[in-house]
Scaffold this motif. Structure first.
Motif, short mmCIF file in Angstrom:
data_model
loop_
_atom_site.label_atom_id
_atom_site.label_comp_id
_atom_site.label_asym_id
_atom_site.label_seq_id
_atom_site.Cartn_x
_atom_site.Cartn_y
_atom_site.Cartn_z
N GLN A 1 -8.33 13.07 -35.75
CA GLN A 1 -7.79 12.21 -34.58
C GLN A 1 -6.82 12.28 -33.38
O GLN A 1 -7.01 11.90 -32.85
CB GLN A 1 -7.86 10.56 -35.82
N LEU A 2 -5.65 13.34 -34.68
CA LEU A 2 -4.40 13.13 -33.33
C LEU A 2 -5.12 14.40 -32.57
O LEU A 2 -4.73 14.53 -31.42
CB LEU A 2 -3.54 13.76 -34.58
N GLN A 3 -5.65 15.56 -32.77
CA GLN A 3 -6.41 16.32 -32.01
C GLN A 3 -7.30 15.87 -30.64
O GLN A 3 -6.82 16.63 -29.45
CB GLN A 3 -7.29 17.39 -32.51
N LYS A 4 -8.54 14.51 -31.01
CA LYS A 4 -8.78 13.67 -30.04
C LYS A 4 -7.92 13.35 -29.50
O LYS A 4 -8.08 13.62 -27.90
CB LYS A 4 -9.78 12.69 -31.08
N LEU A 5 -6.61 12.66 -29.89
CA LEU A 5 -6.14 12.07 -29.40
C LEU A 5 -4.52 13.11 -28.25
O LEU A 5 -4.90 12.83 -26.79
CB LEU A 5 -4.88 11.53 -29.93
N LEU A 6 -4.89 13.61 -28.56
CA LEU A 6 -3.92 14.83 -27.99
C LEU A 6 -5.11 15.61 -26.76
O LEU A 6 -4.19 15.60 -25.66
CB LEU A 6 -3.46 16.39 -28.43
N TYR A 7 -6.34 15.51 -27.10
CA TYR A 7 -7.12 15.92 -25.75
C TYR A 7 -6.89 15.13 -24.81
O TYR A 7 -7.11 15.14 -23.63
CB TYR A 7 -8.43 16.42 -26.10
N LEU A 8 -7.40 14.13 -25.71
CA LEU A 8 -7.22 12.62 -24.54
C LEU A 8 -5.94 12.66 -23.53
O LEU A 8 -5.72 12.29 -22.04
CB LEU A 8 -7.92 11.29 -25.19
N LEU A 9 -4.52 12.87 -24.05
CA LEU A 9 -3.85 12.43 -23.32
C LEU A 9 -3.82 13.84 -22.39
O LEU A 9 -3.23 13.64 -20.78
CB LEU A 9 -2.75 12.87 -24.31
N GLU A 10 -4.30 14.68 -22.68
CA GLU A 10 -4.02 15.99 -22.21
C GLU A 10 -4.99 16.29 -20.47
O GLU A 10 -4.68 16.50 -19.56
CB GLU A 10 -4.83 17.15 -22.53
N SER A 11 -6.49 15.06 -21.09
CA SER A 11 -7.44 15.15 -19.45
C SER A 11 -7.03 13.95 -18.85
O SER A 11 -7.94 13.97 -17.92
CB SER A 11 -8.50 15.34 -20.66
N THR A 12 -6.81 12.89 -19.36
CA THR A 12 -7.01 11.59 -19.07
C THR A 12 -5.91 11.25 -17.45
O THR A 12 -4.16 12.24 -17.53
CB THR A 12 -7.00 10.52 -19.52
N GLU A 13 -6.86 11.05 -16.39
CA GLU A 13 -5.99 11.30 -15.31
C GLU A 13 -5.66 9.14 -15.10
O GLU A 13 -4.74 9.04 -14.46
CB GLU A 13 -6.45 11.44 -14.41
N ASP A 14 -6.09 8.59 -16.23
CA ASP A 14 -5.57 6.82 -16.36
C ASP A 14 -4.37 6.86 -16.69
O ASP A 14 -4.71 6.83 -17.90
CB ASP A 14 -6.83 6.76 -17.40
N PRO A 15 -3.48 6.20 -16.09
CA PRO A 15 -2.02 5.51 -16.05
C PRO A 15 -2.40 4.69 -17.64
O PRO A 15 -1.24 5.26 -18.08
CB PRO A 15 -1.49 5.16 -15.17
N ILE A 16 -2.88 3.66 -17.73
CA ILE A 16 -3.21 3.05 -19.03
C ILE A 16 -3.62 3.85 -20.11
O ILE A 16 -3.10 3.32 -21.12
CB ILE A 16 -3.79 1.50 -18.96
N ILE A 17 -4.50 4.58 -20.19
CA ILE A 17 -4.74 5.50 -21.24
C ILE A 17 -4.04 6.80 -21.93
O ILE A 17 -3.28 6.51 -22.70
CB ILE A 17 -6.29 6.14 -20.63
N MET A 18 -2.72 7.08 -21.01
CA MET A 18 -1.93 7.69 -20.98
C MET A 18 -1.45 7.19 -21.63
O MET A 18 -0.48 7.98 -22.53
CB MET A 18 -1.53 8.59 -19.88
N GLU A 19 -0.51 6.02 -21.20
CA GLU A 19 0.52 5.45 -22.03
C GLU A 19 0.14 5.02 -23.39
O GLU A 19 1.24 5.01 -24.12
CB GLU A 19 0.94 4.95 -20.75
N LYS A 20 -0.65 4.15 -23.57
CA LYS A 20 -1.36 4.49 -24.64
C LYS A 20 -1.72 5.51 -25.81
O LYS A 20 -1.37 4.86 -26.79
CB LYS A 20 -2.71 3.26 -24.78
N ALA A 21 -2.10 6.22 -25.06
CA ALA A 21 -2.13 7.37 -26.03
C ALA A 21 -0.80 7.86 -26.71
O ALA A 21 -0.58 8.10 -27.84
CB ALA A 21 -2.43 8.32 -25.28
N LEU A 22 0.19 7.44 -24.98
CA LEU A 22 1.48 8.24 -25.51
C LEU A 22 1.77 7.27 -26.76
O LEU A 22 3.24 8.02 -28.19
CB LEU A 22 2.54 8.33 -24.53
N ILE A 23 2.35 6.15 -26.96
CA ILE A 23 2.55 5.15 -27.05
C ILE A 23 1.91 5.24 -29.24
O ILE A 23 2.84 5.60 -30.08
CB ILE A 23 1.92 3.81 -26.89
#
Length: 308
Positions: free
Chosen positions: A62-84
């Motif tokens: 799950q952490l690997q999926k989350l890191l991939y999402l953080l690296e690939s997304t340009e959506d600031p809302i998703i980015m912020e949620k992933a970082l949290i």
């Protein structure tokens, strides 16, 4: 208290910072967002893992999926949620190592460059929790200069400034990386003098870490510090600040004693911290504090007085 500190003390101090970020996360959880598959099973999609209602500790997959999402997304809302979510999970020691092994530290670290201040803050909070792990600090240290620059140039008393100060405090609990802050000491004192109460406390926590290391003593005493610094030794100053500035003085005294030079050093120029601490005005303030109403403050002053 100069030199290396006990492992238990280091762990306890760092985990306090991690726990604080976890509490912030729990208090600021957002509503559930509609899931977008991203090619993964809906119940375990990367976006689902950032949902505020997902409370389980994430596993490596799950952490690997989350890191991939953080690296690939340009959506600031998703980015912020992933970082949290990453920051929350980084409060657990097993995940601190997993995130490092998955290459997650530079993915998170790159986000401190983001123009969105909220994303920058969440990235700093995540790095702060990851820095509990000593091996992680080796990778995080490359961001110290940038974090210092952001702390000193960003808005005073801002969430980003406080997050950066917390990270720097964690990174200086041991002596390993303190030398990287040498050139920032004078500016940190300026933030101390101009910041509000919360900022003052956080800067003092950082300076206290440095003051326990004899190798940093000369750099601290050479720092050019405005004379208004001595107002922090007034009796009306909040106890959480007053005790810390007194401890700062005590630590410096102890380090000077270890180094064997309590006499006036000609290399310290007028306007330096040395001249403020060991001048007559400061001595008068300390003598007045002997009569302070708080027993803890009085005890601290009595400990310092014979050494000045």
């Amino acid at each position: 208290m100069g030199g290396a500190r006990g492992a238990g003390w280091v762990a306890a101090g760092l985990l306090l910072g991690a726990g604080a970020c976890y509490c912030i996360y729990r208090l600021t959880r957002g509503r559930r967002r509609g899931g977008r598959g991203l090619g993964l099973r809906p119940s375990q999609s990367a976006e689902d893992l950032t949902d505020g209602s997902y409370d389980d500790v994430l596993n490596a997959e799950q952490l690997q999926k989350l890191l991939y999402l953080l690296e690939s997304t340009e959506d600031p809302i998703i980015m912020e949620k992933a970082l949290i979510t990453l920051g929350n999970n980084a409060a657990f020691s097993v995940n601190q190592a997993i995130i490092r092994e998955l290459g997650g530290i530079p993915i998170v670290g790159n986000k401190i460059n983001h123009s969105n201040q909220s994303i920058k803050e969440k990235a700093l909070n995540a790095l702060n929790n990851l820095s509990v792990n000593v091996e992680n600090q080796i990778k995080i240290k490359i961001y110290i200069n940038q974090v210092c620059d952001d702390v000193l140039s960003g808005p005073l008393n801002s969430a980003v400034q406080l997050a950066g100060l917390r990270l720097l405090t964690n990174m200086t609990v041991t002596n390993d990386h303190q030398h990287t802050l040498h050139s920032y000491i004078t500016d940190l004192f300026q933030v101390l003098l101009t910041g509000n109460g919360n900022t003052k406390v956080q800067v003092l926590k950082l300076l206290l870490n440095l003051s326990e290391n004899p190798a940093m003593t000369e750099g601290l005493l050479r720092a050019q510090v405005d004379a208004s610094f001595l107002s922090l030794y007034d009796s009306h100053v909040a106890k959480e600040i007053l005790l810390r500035v007194l401890t700062l003085f005590q630590n410096i005294n102890n380090c000077l004693k270890i180094e064997g030079h309590l006499a006036v050093q000609p290399t310290f120029t007028e306007g330096s911290l040395f001249f403020l601490l060991y001048g007559e005005e400061c001595a008068q303030k300390l003598r007045a504090l002997v009569h302070h109403d708080d027993a803890e403050v009085k005890e601290k002053v009595i400990t310092i007085m014979p050494k000045i």
